[in-house]
Write an enzyme that holds these catalytic residues in place. Structure first.
Site, PDB file in Angstrom:
ATOM      1  N   TRP A  32       0.828  -1.210   0.000  1.00  0.00           N
ATOM      2  CA  TRP A  32       0.000   0.000   0.000  1.00  0.00           C
ATOM      3  C   TRP A  32       0.863   1.261   0.000  1.00  0.00           C
ATOM      4  O   TRP A  32       0.363   2.350  -0.242  1.00  0.00           O
ATOM      5  CB  TRP A  32      -0.965  -0.007   1.185  1.00  0.00           C
ATOM      6  N   GLU A  66      -5.138   0.075   6.388  1.00  0.00           N
ATOM      7  CA  GLU A  66      -5.239   0.634   7.736  1.00  0.00           C
ATOM      8  C   GLU A  66      -6.295  -0.090   8.566  1.00  0.00           C
ATOM      9  O   GLU A  66      -6.103  -0.316   9.761  1.00  0.00           O
ATOM     10  CB  GLU A  66      -5.554   2.130   7.659  1.00  0.00           C
ATOM     11  N   TYR A 104      -7.422   8.303  13.916  1.00  0.00           N
ATOM     12  CA  TYR A 104      -6.175   7.786  13.348  1.00  0.00           C
ATOM     13  C   TYR A 104      -6.346   7.399  11.880  1.00  0.00           C
ATOM     14  O   TYR A 104      -5.559   7.807  11.013  1.00  0.00           O
ATOM     15  CB  TYR A 104      -5.649   6.584  14.144  1.00  0.00           C
ATOM     16  N   ASP A 153      -0.973   6.364  15.654  1.00  0.00           N
ATOM     17  CA  ASP A 153      -1.323   5.007  16.062  1.00  0.00           C
ATOM     18  C   ASP A 153      -0.593   4.669  17.364  1.00  0.00           C
ATOM     19  O   ASP A 153       0.067   5.525  17.963  1.00  0.00           O
ATOM     20  CB  ASP A 153      -0.991   4.005  14.948  1.00  0.00           C
ATOM     21  N   THR A 179     -10.177 -10.072  23.097  1.00  0.00           N
ATOM     22  CA  THR A 179      -9.748  -8.871  23.808  1.00  0.00           C
ATOM     23  C   THR A 179     -10.117  -8.941  25.285  1.00  0.00           C
ATOM     24  O   THR A 179      -9.307  -8.611  26.158  1.00  0.00           O
ATOM     25  CB  THR A 179     -10.386  -7.618  23.184  1.00  0.00           C
TER      26      THR A 179
END
Length: 377
Positions: A41, A54, A137, A155, A316
C-alpha cells in the site's frame, strides 16, 4: 525539555517544546528514507488501498496482514466491488483476521461512498471521520498518505514515540494525554510531507522505539532530542493503566465428520463472532459420556469418538479454554440448526473464526479419512 515536561500531558505543549519537536522532524524523515518498510500500500498508495490496509492493521501485525491484503484487493479491487460483495465472500476474505466488525464497517462505508461520493473516498478529513469504522487515526492516515493533507495519524507506535519524546508520565489511555500527544504530532508535522512523516513515526515505533523494557535507543535518530532518553526513563514509558483480567470461558467443541463432510452451525447475527460459522459447541467441559448422550439426542450413532488436544483462544476481553472431540459418524444425519458441509465448500465459502484454528487446521485430513471410510486415528 527537562523533568517539567511531565506536565505537558495535562495541557498543550509549550512554545519552546513545540519548536524543539519541529526540529526532530527532519532527522526522523531522513531515517525513514533509509529504513522504510516496503509495503504494497506504500508502493501504490491510492486511497482505497491505504484504507483497506489501515483497517486490516488495526489490532493485527503487518506480517499477518500481507497475504490478506493481496487476496482482498485482488477479489475486491475497488470501492464499488466492495460495496456489492456478498457477505459470504466478504467474511471468507477476512477469515482468520478477527475483529469481523471491521470488514462489516468497511462494506457499510463503501456503500455510503458509492451513494454519496461517487464511489471515491472523500479527501476531506472531516468527511472521512463520518464514515463507519473510521476514527481519528484512520482518517489521518488516509488523508495524509493518500491525499497529502497535513493532519497527524497517531497510532499506538507513534503514541509511544511521542510519549517518550516528551517524557510524558500521564496514562496514555486517558483522553487528555492522547489529545496532548496528538497536538505534539501536529506541531511536528511537515506540511509538505505529512504522509511520509506519519509513516515514519509508525515505523520508528515499530522498529526502534519498541514497547516495554528494551527500546533500541542506540538506533534512534532523535535520541538526543528525547526527554525520556536523557532522563534515563525510556524503558519505563509510556505509562499505561493495567488491563482488566480477561474472563475465562470453558467450551466443548464437537468436530463431526462423515462422508467427507463436517457439521457446522451459524452464530447469531449479533454479539461475538456474529454471523460466522462454527463447529457445534457447548458451554462447560463435557465428559465423553455426556458427549455420547448428546449425540444420541441428535440421533447420531458414532463409529468413534476421540478426545482432541485442548485448545485456547484469546479475545480482547475473554479467553476460551476448549476441550474438543472428533466424532466419526457413518451417516450425515440432519441435526437441528446445523448443516453438513463438504470440505471444499468449507475451504471456499464458509468463514470459520480463528478461535477454532486448532481444529480447522486438521479438518481436511479428518474429512479425507471419513470420505474413504478409513478408521480415524
Amino acid at each position: 525539555m527537562d523533568d517539567t515536561v511531565a506536565a505537558t500531558c495535562s495541557g498543550m505543549p509549550e512554545a519552546e517544546q513545540i519548536e524543539g519537536l519541529r526540529r526532530l522532524a527532519e532527522p526522523i524523515l531522513a531515517w525513514y528514507e533509509q529504513n522504510a518498510r516496503i509495503l504494497p500500500w506504500r508502493e501504490q498508495p491510492d486511497p482505497y488501498r491505504v484504507w483497506i490496509s489501515e483497517i486490516m492493521l488495526q489490532q493485527t501485525r503487518i506480517e499477518a496482514v500481507l497475504p490478506y491484503f493481496y487476496r482482498f484487493v485482488e477479489v475486491l479491487p475497488d470501492i464499488p466491488a466492495l460495496a456489492k460483495a456478498e457477505e459470504a465472500t466478504l467474511l471468507k476474505l477476512w477469515e482468520g483476521l478477527g475483529y469481523y466488525n471491521r470488514v462489516r464497517n468497511l462494506q457499510k462505508a463503501a456503500r455510503i461512498i458509492v451513494e454519496r461520493h461517487g464511489g471515491r473516498l472523500p479527501s476531506s478529513y472531516q468527511h472521512l471521520l463520518k464514515l463507519p469504522g473510521i476514527g481519528e487515526y484512520t482518517a489521518g492516515a488516509i488523508a495524509s498518505i493518500a491525499y497529502h493533507i497535513p493532519v497527524p495519524a497517531v497510532d499506538g507506535n507513534a503514541l509511544r514515540v511521542l510519549a517518550r519524546l516528551l517524557a510524558c508520565r500521564a496514562d496514555i489511555a486517558q483522553p487528555q494525554a492522547r489529545k496532548t500527544l496528538r497536538a505534539a504530532a501536529q506541531a511536528m508535522l511537515p506540511r509538505e510531507r505529512a504522509g511520509d512523516f506519519n509513516q515514519a513515526m509508525m515505523d520508528l515505533g515499530s522498529l526502534v522505539c519498541l514497547p516495554g523494557p528494551a527500546p533500541r535507543c542506540d538506533l534512534c535518530p532523535v535520541r538526543t532530542g528525547c526527554a525520556a532518553y536523557r532522563q534515563g526513563v525510556a524503558d519505563k514509558l509510556p505509562v499505561k493503566s493495567p488491563q482488566k483480567p480477561r474472563a475465562m470461558q470453558q467450551k466443548t467443541v464437537l468436530v463431526l465428520a462423515s462422508q467427507g463432510k463436517t457439521l457446522l452451525r451459524r452464530r447469531p447475527a449479533e454479539g461475538l463472532l456474529a454471523g460466522l460459522w462454527e463447529f457445534p459447541n457447548l458451554d462447560g467441559w463435557l465428559t465423553e459420556k455426556e458427549v455420547a448422550a448428546l449425540l444420541d439426542e441428535w440421533g447420531i450413532c458414532p463409529a468413534s469418538v476421540r478426545r482432541l488436544a485442548d485448545a485456547r483462544h484469546i479475545f480482547t476481553h475473554m479467553e476460551w479454554h476448549m476441550h474438543g472431540y472428533l466424532v466419526y459418524a457413518a451417516d450425515a444425519l440432519p441435526v437441528p440448526n446445523c448443516v453438513w458441509v463438504d470440505g471444499e465448500a468449507v475451504r471456499r465459502e464458509y468463514a470459520l473464526p480463528s478461535a477454532y484454528s486448532a481444529f480447522t487446521r486438521h479438518l481436511p485430513r479428518w474429512l479425507a479419512e471419513t470420505k474413504n471410510n478409513l478408521e480415524i486415528h
